[in-house]
Write a protein that holds these residues in place. Sequence first.
Motif, PDB file in Angstrom:
ATOM      1  N   GLN B  41       0.939  -1.151   0.049  1.00 26.88           N
ATOM      2  CA  GLN B  41      -0.038   0.181   0.111  1.00 26.88           C
ATOM      3  C   GLN B  41       0.794   1.330   0.132  1.00 26.88           C
ATOM      4  N   THR B  42       2.292   1.226  -0.355  1.00 26.83           N
ATOM      5  CA  THR B  42       2.963   2.390  -0.346  1.00 26.83           C
ATOM      6  C   THR B  42       2.563   2.988  -1.712  1.00 26.83           C
ATOM      7  N   GLU B  43       2.228   4.543  -1.466  1.00 30.24           N
ATOM      8  CA  GLU B  43       1.796   5.278  -2.367  1.00 30.24           C
ATOM      9  C   GLU B  43       3.074   6.273  -2.662  1.00 30.24           C
ATOM     10  N   LEU B  44       3.481   6.811  -1.857  1.00 27.86           N
ATOM     11  CA  LEU B  44       4.692   7.657  -1.993  1.00 27.86           C
ATOM     12  C   LEU B  44       5.841   7.457  -0.838  1.00 27.86           C
ATOM     13  N   VAL B  45       7.046   7.538  -1.508  1.00 24.88           N
ATOM     14  CA  VAL B  45       8.034   7.310  -0.606  1.00 24.88           C
ATOM     15  C   VAL B  45       8.826   8.736  -0.393  1.00 24.88           C
ATOM     16  N   VAL B  46       9.257   9.009   0.763  1.00 28.46           N
ATOM     17  CA  VAL B  46       9.692  10.288   0.715  1.00 28.46           C
ATOM     18  C   VAL B  46      11.294  10.117   1.511  1.00 28.46           C
ATOM     19  N   LEU B  47      12.167  10.815   0.756  1.00 26.68           N
ATOM     20  CA  LEU B  47      13.361  10.821   1.352  1.00 26.68           C
ATOM     21  C   LEU B  47      13.970  12.287   1.965  1.00 26.68           C
ATOM     22  N   PRO B  48      13.963  12.581   3.249  1.00 29.17           N
ATOM     23  CA  PRO B  48      13.990  13.645   3.838  1.00 29.17           C
ATOM     24  C   PRO B  48      15.436  14.283   3.577  1.00 29.17           C
ATOM     25  N   GLY B  54      26.836  11.183   6.701  1.00 26.56           N
ATOM     26  CA  GLY B  54      27.832  12.269   6.589  1.00 26.56           C
ATOM     27  C   GLY B  54      28.307  12.707   5.684  1.00 26.56           C
ATOM     28  N   ASP B  55      27.632  12.583   4.355  1.00 21.52           N
ATOM     29  CA  ASP B  55      27.977  13.206   3.028  1.00 21.52           C
ATOM     30  C   ASP B  55      29.396  12.490   2.692  1.00 21.52           C
ATOM     31  N   TYR B  56      29.760  11.415   3.338  1.00 26.35           N
ATOM     32  CA  TYR B  56      30.972  10.731   2.926  1.00 26.35           C
ATOM     33  C   TYR B  56      30.993  10.424   1.325  1.00 26.35           C
ATOM     34  N   LEU B  57      32.126  10.347   0.956  1.00 26.03           N
ATOM     35  CA  LEU B  57      32.523  10.200  -0.666  1.00 26.03           C
ATOM     36  C   LEU B  57      31.918  11.203  -1.505  1.00 26.03           C
ATOM     37  N   ARG B  58      30.370  11.244  -1.693  1.00 23.96           N
ATOM     38  CA  ARG B  58      29.570  12.523  -2.253  1.00 23.96           C
ATOM     39  C   ARG B  58      28.472  12.556  -1.533  1.00 23.96           C
ATOM     40  N   ALA B  59      27.714  13.686  -1.586  1.00 21.00           N
ATOM     41  CA  ALA B  59      26.398  13.795  -0.645  1.00 21.00           C
ATOM     42  C   ALA B  59      25.431  12.713  -1.416  1.00 21.00           C
ATOM     43  N   GLY B  60      24.730  11.798  -0.672  1.00 18.86           N
ATOM     44  CA  GLY B  60      23.883  10.976  -1.150  1.00 18.86           C
ATOM     45  C   GLY B  60      24.439   9.621  -1.649  1.00 18.86           C
ATOM     46  N   ALA B  61      25.633   9.448  -1.967  1.00 17.44           N
ATOM     47  CA  ALA B  61      26.128   8.524  -2.780  1.00 17.44           C
ATOM     48  C   ALA B  61      25.944   6.961  -1.835  1.00 17.44           C
ATOM     49  N   LEU B  62      26.373   7.139  -0.436  1.00 18.36           N
ATOM     50  CA  LEU B  62      26.355   5.765   0.006  1.00 18.36           C
ATOM     51  C   LEU B  62      24.606   5.479   0.348  1.00 18.36           C
ATOM     52  N   ALA B  63      23.875   6.366   0.658  1.00 21.74           N
ATOM     53  CA  ALA B  63      22.602   6.337   1.089  1.00 21.74           C
ATOM     54  C   ALA B  63      21.855   5.474  -0.165  1.00 21.74           C
ATOM     55  N   TRP B  81       5.259   6.735  -6.582  1.00 18.57           N
ATOM     56  CA  TRP B  81       5.691   7.982  -6.449  1.00 18.57           C
ATOM     57  C   TRP B  81       6.724   8.402  -5.275  1.00 18.57           C
ATOM     58  N   VAL B  82       7.783   9.157  -5.949  1.00 15.16           N
ATOM     59  CA  VAL B  82       8.802   9.169  -4.693  1.00 15.16           C
ATOM     60  C   VAL B  82       9.212  10.550  -4.709  1.00 15.16           C
ATOM     61  N   LEU B  83       9.548  11.106  -3.477  1.00 16.64           N
ATOM     62  CA  LEU B  83       9.670  12.709  -3.432  1.00 16.64           C
ATOM     63  C   LEU B  83      11.244  12.686  -2.801  1.00 16.64           C
ATOM     64  N   GLY B  84      12.100  13.400  -3.147  1.00 14.28           N
ATOM     65  CA  GLY B  84      13.375  13.759  -2.512  1.00 14.28           C
ATOM     66  C   GLY B  84      13.516  15.092  -2.275  1.00 14.28           C
ATOM     67  N   ILE B  85      13.871  15.403  -0.875  1.00 10.50           N
ATOM     68  CA  ILE B  85      13.969  16.657  -0.554  1.00 10.50           C
ATOM     69  C   ILE B  85      15.502  17.019  -0.066  1.00 10.50           C
ATOM     70  N   CYS B  86      16.047  17.785  -0.686  1.00 11.21           N
ATOM     71  CA  CYS B  86      17.496  18.263  -0.376  1.00 11.21           C
ATOM     72  C   CYS B  86      18.368  16.944  -0.489  1.00 11.21           C
ATOM     73  N   ASN B  87      18.759  16.501   0.896  1.00  9.43           N
ATOM     74  CA  ASN B  87      19.546  15.417   0.892  1.00  9.43           C
ATOM     75  C   ASN B  87      18.843  14.066  -0.115  1.00  9.43           C
ATOM     76  N   GLY B  88      17.726  14.034   0.207  1.00  8.10           N
ATOM     77  CA  GLY B  88      16.921  13.244  -0.605  1.00  8.10           C
ATOM     78  C   GLY B  88      16.934  13.396  -2.124  1.00  8.10           C
ATOM     79  N   PHE B  89      17.017  14.504  -2.508  1.00  6.07           N
ATOM     80  CA  PHE B  89      17.068  14.701  -3.925  1.00  6.07           C
ATOM     81  C   PHE B  89      18.487  14.203  -4.527  1.00  6.07           C
ATOM     82  N   VAL B 195       8.610  10.626  -9.737  1.00  2.87           N
ATOM     83  CA  VAL B 195       9.916  10.767  -8.902  1.00  2.87           C
ATOM     84  C   VAL B 195      10.435  12.091  -9.192  1.00  2.87           C
ATOM     85  N   LEU B 196      10.028  12.769  -7.882  1.00  2.01           N
ATOM     86  CA  LEU B 196      10.592  14.300  -7.891  1.00  2.01           C
ATOM     87  C   LEU B 196      11.636  14.597  -6.851  1.00  2.01           C
TER      88      LEU B 196
END
Lengths: 91, 229
Positions: B41-48, B54-63, B81-89, B195-196
């Motif tokens: 039932q997941t409609e939207l995933v949000v990456l905050p 710790g932004d190691y390697l490159r911001a978002g690379a390890l996540a 649907w997926v929404l990434g905000i800031c680090n999520g982007f 995907v936003l």
Amino acid sequence: MLVRIEVFSRPDLLDAQSKAVLHAVRLLGHQGIQGLRVGRLIELELAVADRAEAEALVAELVQTLLVHPVTEDWRLVWPGDEAGWSTPGHP
Amino acid sequence: MIVLVQFPGTTCDRETLAALEDLRPGRVRLHWHQDCDLPPQTELVVLPGGFSYGDYLRAGALAARSPAMQAVAAHARRGGWVLGICNGFQVLTEAGLLPGALVRNRDRQFICDTVGLDVAGGPAAMMAALASGPPLRLPIAHREGCYVAAPAVLEQLLGDQRILLRYRDAGQAGAGNPNGSMQAIAGVCSANRRVLGLMPHPERAFAGWHGNGDGKRWLQALVQAIDSL
């Protein structure tokens, strides 16, 4: 086998860090510096049989995680490739 | 159901959760980065936002390579649907779910500010909902927010109206474009518009005491777009 991957920002992108460091170096009064690039150095200790295997493994790692395909270029450096390659902490 | 993913180093999960709970009471779940399967039932995933790993390697690379993101990629492939905000982007670009990359700001400083934004594309229902009313003003807080992409990719984003948000009045000598982003891009979406990713923080312009309700307007438009399908 110890190898290094040198990672640099692609030349067609604005490399703000390198620009800032170059600016600072010039402000110190140093002349004759045409360019400066700050990059990232990744050292890998590989348990592989030969160079071919190492190259294949590095290519895979670079593609999946270590280097960003949009923003970065890289090259593989073998020990002894470059004169004066110092390896603090490694014999 | 809305799923909010937490990575080690995520810092905006609490306020994002509060905002989403306001929009969908009782229908938001937290999801730890090491958990593989998303709830049914997941409609939207949000990456905050935050500094995952710790932004190691490159911001978002390890996540982007975490177990949870494998599930998020599968969800996106199914048209979810997926929404990434800031680090999520940043995570979404690193995961290859959105084109381009986010690099260090032009002036190399961490920028914490509120900026004017123009809606330039995205899901049609969102664009329609946001067309009325004054231009958006949203908070930004980032060091790696300078959007870059190959010329062909930029052309495609422009042509297909996939630029969600642009820094407003970015035309004159870079004024208004805080971080040097190509085409003054503050957010983009995928080809199927599901995907936003955006650098501004809508969850920080949400509650009454924030003094700015533009983030609520933006998130409401997103939830309405999801509901309209």
